[in-house]
Structure formats: structure tokens, C-alpha cells
Design a protein around this motif. Structure first.
Motif, short mmCIF file in Angstrom:
data_model
loop_
_atom_site.label_atom_id
_atom_site.label_comp_id
_atom_site.label_asym_id
_atom_site.label_seq_id
_atom_site.Cartn_x
_atom_site.Cartn_y
_atom_site.Cartn_z
N LEU A 172 0.91 -1.30 -0.07
CA LEU A 172 0.02 0.07 0.07
C LEU A 172 0.86 1.19 0.24
CD1 LEU A 172 -2.82 1.02 0.15
CD2 LEU A 172 -2.76 0.85 2.62
N ALA A 173 2.00 1.30 0.58
CA ALA A 173 3.04 2.44 0.83
C ALA A 173 3.57 2.64 -0.45
CB ALA A 173 3.99 2.15 1.79
N GLN A 174 3.87 1.52 -1.55
CA GLN A 174 4.35 1.56 -2.73
C GLN A 174 3.34 2.15 -3.80
OE1 GLN A 174 6.43 -2.48 -3.17
NE2 GLN A 174 8.14 -0.89 -3.58
N ARG A 175 2.27 1.50 -3.62
CA ARG A 175 1.50 1.38 -4.80
C ARG A 175 -0.18 2.23 -4.49
NH1 ARG A 175 2.90 -3.94 -4.74
NH2 ARG A 175 4.78 -4.33 -6.18
N GLY A 176 -0.28 2.63 -3.30
CA GLY A 176 -1.37 3.54 -3.11
C GLY A 176 -1.68 4.32 -3.90
N THR A 177 -3.05 4.67 -4.10
CA THR A 177 -3.40 5.72 -5.18
C THR A 177 -3.30 7.26 -4.51
OG1 THR A 177 -5.82 5.46 -4.15
CG2 THR A 177 -5.04 4.26 -6.28
N GLU A 178 -3.43 7.30 -3.05
CA GLU A 178 -3.34 8.64 -2.68
C GLU A 178 -2.15 8.64 -1.75
OE1 GLU A 178 -6.76 9.87 -1.01
OE2 GLU A 178 -8.41 9.60 -2.62
N GLU A 179 -1.56 9.77 -1.72
CA GLU A 179 -0.38 10.03 -0.82
C GLU A 179 -0.65 9.89 0.62
OE1 GLU A 179 3.20 13.36 0.15
OE2 GLU A 179 1.62 13.62 -1.42
N ARG A 227 14.57 -3.50 1.13
CA ARG A 227 14.97 -3.00 0.00
C ARG A 227 13.56 -2.06 -0.32
NH1 ARG A 227 15.39 -7.27 -2.58
NH2 ARG A 227 13.19 -7.41 -3.42
N THR A 228 12.43 -2.67 -0.10
CA THR A 228 11.01 -1.70 -0.24
C THR A 228 11.18 -0.35 0.55
OG1 THR A 228 9.76 -3.75 -0.61
CG2 THR A 228 8.53 -1.46 -0.23
N LEU A 229 11.66 -0.68 1.94
CA LEU A 229 11.67 0.56 2.95
C LEU A 229 12.83 1.63 2.28
CD1 LEU A 229 10.34 1.44 5.46
CD2 LEU A 229 11.96 0.22 6.72
N VAL A 230 13.85 1.00 1.81
CA VAL A 230 14.94 2.05 1.42
C VAL A 230 14.47 2.74 -0.01
CG1 VAL A 230 17.17 2.12 0.23
CG2 VAL A 230 16.90 0.72 2.38
N GLY A 231 13.65 1.90 -0.61
CA GLY A 231 13.06 2.64 -1.83
C GLY A 231 12.21 3.77 -1.42
N LEU A 232 11.46 3.52 -0.53
CA LEU A 232 10.33 4.44 0.08
C LEU A 232 11.25 6.16 0.73
CD1 LEU A 232 7.65 2.45 1.62
CD2 LEU A 232 7.52 3.92 -0.43
N LEU A 233 12.15 5.56 1.34
CA LEU A 233 13.15 6.56 1.76
C LEU A 233 13.76 7.37 0.74
CD1 LEU A 233 14.77 7.57 4.34
CD2 LEU A 233 16.65 5.93 3.65
N THR A 234 14.13 6.91 -0.45
CA THR A 234 14.78 7.46 -1.54
C THR A 234 13.75 8.19 -2.46
OG1 THR A 234 15.06 5.68 -2.67
CG2 THR A 234 16.75 6.17 -1.13
N GLU A 261 21.73 -5.08 11.89
CA GLU A 261 22.33 -5.56 10.80
C GLU A 261 21.64 -5.56 9.43
OE1 GLU A 261 25.67 -6.22 10.31
OE2 GLU A 261 26.21 -6.51 12.39
N ALA A 262 20.38 -5.53 9.47
CA ALA A 262 19.32 -5.52 8.41
C ALA A 262 19.21 -4.32 7.87
CB ALA A 262 17.98 -6.27 8.74
N CYS A 263 19.57 -3.21 8.68
CA CYS A 263 19.32 -1.78 8.22
C CYS A 263 20.75 -1.41 7.13
CB CYS A 263 19.53 -1.00 9.46
SG CYS A 263 17.71 -1.28 10.39
N LEU A 264 21.42 -2.30 7.33
CA LEU A 264 22.90 -1.89 6.65
C LEU A 264 22.65 -1.27 5.16
CD1 LEU A 264 25.83 -1.81 7.11
CD2 LEU A 264 26.08 -4.01 5.83
N PRO A 265 21.82 -1.76 4.37
CA PRO A 265 21.75 -1.16 3.02
C PRO A 265 21.09 0.55 3.01
CG PRO A 265 20.60 -3.21 2.98
CD PRO A 265 20.79 -3.09 4.41
N ALA A 266 20.63 0.76 4.25
CA ALA A 266 20.12 1.98 4.28
C ALA A 266 20.81 3.30 4.82
CB ALA A 266 18.92 2.23 5.22
N THR A 267 22.35 2.68 5.25
CA THR A 267 23.19 3.44 6.10
C THR A 267 23.75 4.52 4.99
OG1 THR A 267 24.82 2.17 5.56
CG2 THR A 267 23.50 2.27 7.77
N SER A 268 24.03 4.18 3.83
CA SER A 268 24.53 5.14 2.88
C SER A 268 23.54 6.12 2.48
CB SER A 268 25.04 4.56 1.57
OG SER A 268 24.00 3.97 1.11
#
Length: 429
Positions: free
Chosen positions: A73-80, A111-118, A145-152
Motif C-alpha cells: 500500500l505504501a508503494q502503490r497506494g492511489t493517494e499520498e 529494499r522496499t523501505l529503502v526505496g520509500l526512503l529515497t 544488521e538488516a538496516c545496513l543497506p540504508a546507511t549510505s
């Protein structure tokens, strides 16, 4: 001068009064832990307005299906608003350790959460960052450790324009840095030290306090003396840190506490204390000691001992350096006002935190070593009798004996406190 920003670090609770009560309890517990334990703490930053708006909402434990639904829903929802609401629900769930474990096991969730972050939508970015912040506060290393992809990306956003977003990124990075060597290995070559050096010029006190927290976590890493502190000393951070510790109307207690601890960790590493001395660390800390003594006479603020502790340690350790003797360390600390100020602080600590008394006495010892003028000040100000009164405090007897011996012979060199100085891995906060 001794202003404090309104506390924003607080746990989940229900009513407004209960929110405030638990926040006070949490802050008191953190102060006690800092004073009495060797502790690497994490911070949890939550917006008070949001907490009060969500009053009565209980953090639910979510399964894989629910988490997947929120992410879709966060990725594809119709309204912000709909997309933002999904992330808000997910954030509430991530306050529970069970949901955190389920989240990191779900394929593609980070990966989805990082996509929303960016993403290019500010509200979605902010809620995604808040979800990551909840994960960073976890006590489970696998979650961190799972948060590592978001640090950069968090590091990149430190150069943004929103002070609230920068503050959130700094606290999240600080939580991750202290927990994970892998995070530090990734961030160091990506330029975390220059990024922090740029942040320290921020006009926002909340950003500066968050920066001090993140930097202090970085400086406590076991590899800090070899891989981190040389880079910090080679940057503009030390000069700015000393500026933020200068007494004056702009001095903020929360900011000063964080950066005084940062300075303490750097000094304990003994990487290049001569550089700090040439940059004016002794004189700055001496003036701060005088100002702190005045502050404890004017206010009952229970947080002042948090600043007294690192200031006393920094001064004591710097006075044992050969560079301090070369530039006249005692002379840089001016006159007998320093001795008088130290005794005011000793009286304050005797009432508020007796466990810190030995640290004040070690500073007194190192001040009077090789300094007839300071020994004379003790006599002229009639301070020997107050010193003797401290004999009733069990944890200061051995230190006090050393101080009195130093004063009596007034010819020994400064000594290093055996209980806390010279420990690069010290984690007392």
C-alpha cells in the motif's frame, strides 16, 4: 546560558500526563546510567505531537501478511495520504520486537523501505526514516544488521535542508554505529567524518545535540584510536567542538554535554592530545569549569553533573600531557579562581552525585602538582578543612590522601587517575 531543549526522547504510553511522567522517568534513568555504569546507550526519538495525537493507540504485533500489505500500500497506494498512513501503521508495529523480527525475515522488506526512503515525496521519506529509526533502536543485532543497506542514504541526507529530518538521520546512524562494526566499515570510506564536520556548522540546537550523540558513538568504537580519531582530529570537528563548549549566552547544556563526552573519548585515546592543547582545549575547559561552578550556585538543574563529569576528566587527563607542561598548563587555567570553582563543584557533587568526587580530587591533584601557586591558594582560601571533611566519604579516601601529599610536598608531577583515564575503550556515558 544554561538552557535545555525540551526533551523529545520518550517511550510509548497512553495519556498526556503519563507520557510526561514516563519521559521524566526515562531521562532520570539515562542520567543515572551515564553516571554510574559503563554504558553504550541508544536513543529513541519520537515526535511529541505525533505521540499525543496517537494517544491510546497500542502498538500491534504484525505478521508477514500484514507487513506485506502495508508495504504494498505504501508503494502503490492511489493517494499520498493512504500511502503515508500505511507507513505510520507499519512504524507503530515496528515498536514491537516481534514485528521487527518478522519484518527482517520478509524478503524484500528492507529494499522496499529503502526505496520509500529515497522517493521524491517528503512525507513518505520521513515516515520511512521513522520506520528505520525504530529498527535501529532494537536490542537484537540481526535487526540492526538488516538496516545496513540504508546507511549510505542516511549519510547522504545529512546534507539536506530539513533540520528535523537531519536530526532523525543522525540519531538513527548513532544507534546503528554503536551496534555494528559492519556499519562503521561501510560508512568510514563513504565519508562519515566529513559529513559530521559539515553538520556541526548547523544553527539548529537539535541537530547539534544529535550530531554530538552520533559522533560520541563513533568515537567509542574499539577501532576508533586507529581508524576514526585520526580522521576526526584532521577535520574541523575539534575546533568547532571547542567553540560549542565556550561559555556564553549561546552555550546549551544538552549540546555541551554531548561534545564534552566526545572530547573525553578523543583525549583518552591519546592519539594527539598535543594538537587539542595547541587549539586551546585547556583554556576553554578551564573557563567552562568556572562557568559551571557559577551555574551550580544559581540553579538546581539536575543535569549539570552530566557536564561536570566529562569536563573534570578532560582537564585531569590533559594536565598529565607533556604538551600541557610545555605550554604552561597551570598558567592557561588562570588563577586561584579555578581552585575555588573546583571546590564549589566538589560541594555540588557531594550533594548530588558523590560517586564523581574522586574525579574532582584527581583534577585538584594535577592542578597542584608542580604548582606552588595553586598549593598556596588552597591555604590562602582556607580550603584544607573542607578537604578534610571529605574523609567521611569512603570512595575518596585514597585519592584525598594523594592530594594532601601533593600539597604538602608541592613537588611531585601530575598523576594519572587509575580508575578511568587512559582507557581508550571506556564507554561511560
Amino acid at each position: 546560558m544554561w538552557s535545555r531543549q525540551r526533551g523529545r526522547l520518550k517511550p510509548l504510553c497512553c495519556g498526556v500526563e503519563e507520557l510526561r511522567c514516563r519521559r521524566r522517568e526515562r531521562e532520570a534513568a539515562l542520567r543515572k546510567a551515564r553516571r554510574e555504569q559503563q554504558l553504550v546507550s541508544k536513543r529513541l526519538l519520537r515526535d511529541e505531537a505525533l505521540e499525543e495525537a496517537e494517544e491510546g493507540c497500542v502498538a500491534m504485533i504484525f505478521g508477514e501478511a500484514e507487513i506485506q500489505q502495508f508495504l504494498q500500500l505504501a508503494q502503490r497506494g492511489t493517494e499520498e495520504k493512504e500511502r503515508e498512513g500505511a507507513l505510520v501503521s507499519l512504524r507503530r508495529g515496528l515498536q514491537r520486537p516481534e514485528t521487527q523480527q518478522t519484518f527482517i525475515r520478509l524478503e524484500g522488506s528492507i529494499r522496499t523501505l529503502v526505496g520509500l526512503l529515497t522517493s521524491n515525496q517528503a512525507l513518505l521519506q520521513l515516515e520511512a526514516a521513522r520506520c528505520l529509526h525504530e529498527l535501529s533502536h532494537s536490542e537484537q543485532s540481526a535487526v540492526v544488521e538488516a538496516c545496513l543497506p540504508a546507511t549510505s542514504y542516511l549519510l547522504t541526507y545529512l546534507s539536506g535542508h530539513s533540520s528535523d529530518f537531519i536530526e532523525l538521520c543522525l540519531y538513527t546512524l548513532g544507534n546503528l554505529i554503536v551496534e555494528s562494526e559492519a556499519v562503521r566499515r561501510q560508512l568510514l570510506p563513504q565519508g562519515i567524518v566529513p559529513a559530521l564536520a559539515a553538520c556541526i556548522q548547523s544553527p539548529h540546537l537539535t541537530v547539534l545535540e544529535a550530531l554530538g550523540y552520533a559522533l560520541s558513538q563513533l568515537l567509542q568504537a574499539k577501532e576508533a584510536p586507529e581508524k576514526i580519531i585520526p580522521s576526526v582530529l584532521g577535520s574541523t570537528l575539534p575546533q568547532h567542538m571547542l567553540q560549542l563548549l565556550q561559555p556564553g549566552p549561546k552555550l546549551n547544556l544538552g549540546v555541551a554535554v554531548e561534545f564534552a563526552w566526545c572530547l573525553h573519548y578523543i583525549i583518552c585515546s591519546q592519539v594527539n592530545n598535543a594538537l587539542l592543547i595547541t587549539q586551546g582545549a585547556l583554556s576553554t575547559l578551564g573557563l567552562l569549569l568556572l562557568d559551571l561552578a557559577g551555574a551550580v550556585q544559581r540553579t538546581e538543574d539536575a543535569g549539570l553533573e552530566l557536564l561536570a563529569c566529562p569536563v573534570l576528566r578532560c582537564l585531569s587527563n590533559l594536565l598529565t600531557e607533556a604538551a600541557a607542561e610545555a605550554v604552561g598548563g597551570q598558567l592557561q587555567l588562570r588563577d586561584e579562581r579555578v581552585v575555588a570553582a573546583l571546590f564549589i563543584l566538589l560541594q555540588f557533587l557531594l550533594q548530588k552525585q558523590p560517586s564523581l568526587l574522586p574525579e574532582g580530587l584527581w583534577l585538584l591533584n594535577n592542578l597542584t602538582a608542580n604548582s606552588p601557586s595553586f598549593c598556596t591558594s588552597l591555604l590562602s582560601l582556607d580550603l584544607i578543612e573542607p578537604l578534610l571533611h571529605l574523609l567521611s566519604v569512603s570512595n575518596v579516601v585514597s585519592v584525598l590522601r594523594k592530594v594532601l601529599l601533593t600539597v604538602s610536598v608541592c613537588g611531585q608531577g601530575p598523576c594519572s587517575p587509575p580508575c578511568w583515564t587512559r582507557w581508550p575503550s571506556l564507554t561511560l556515558k
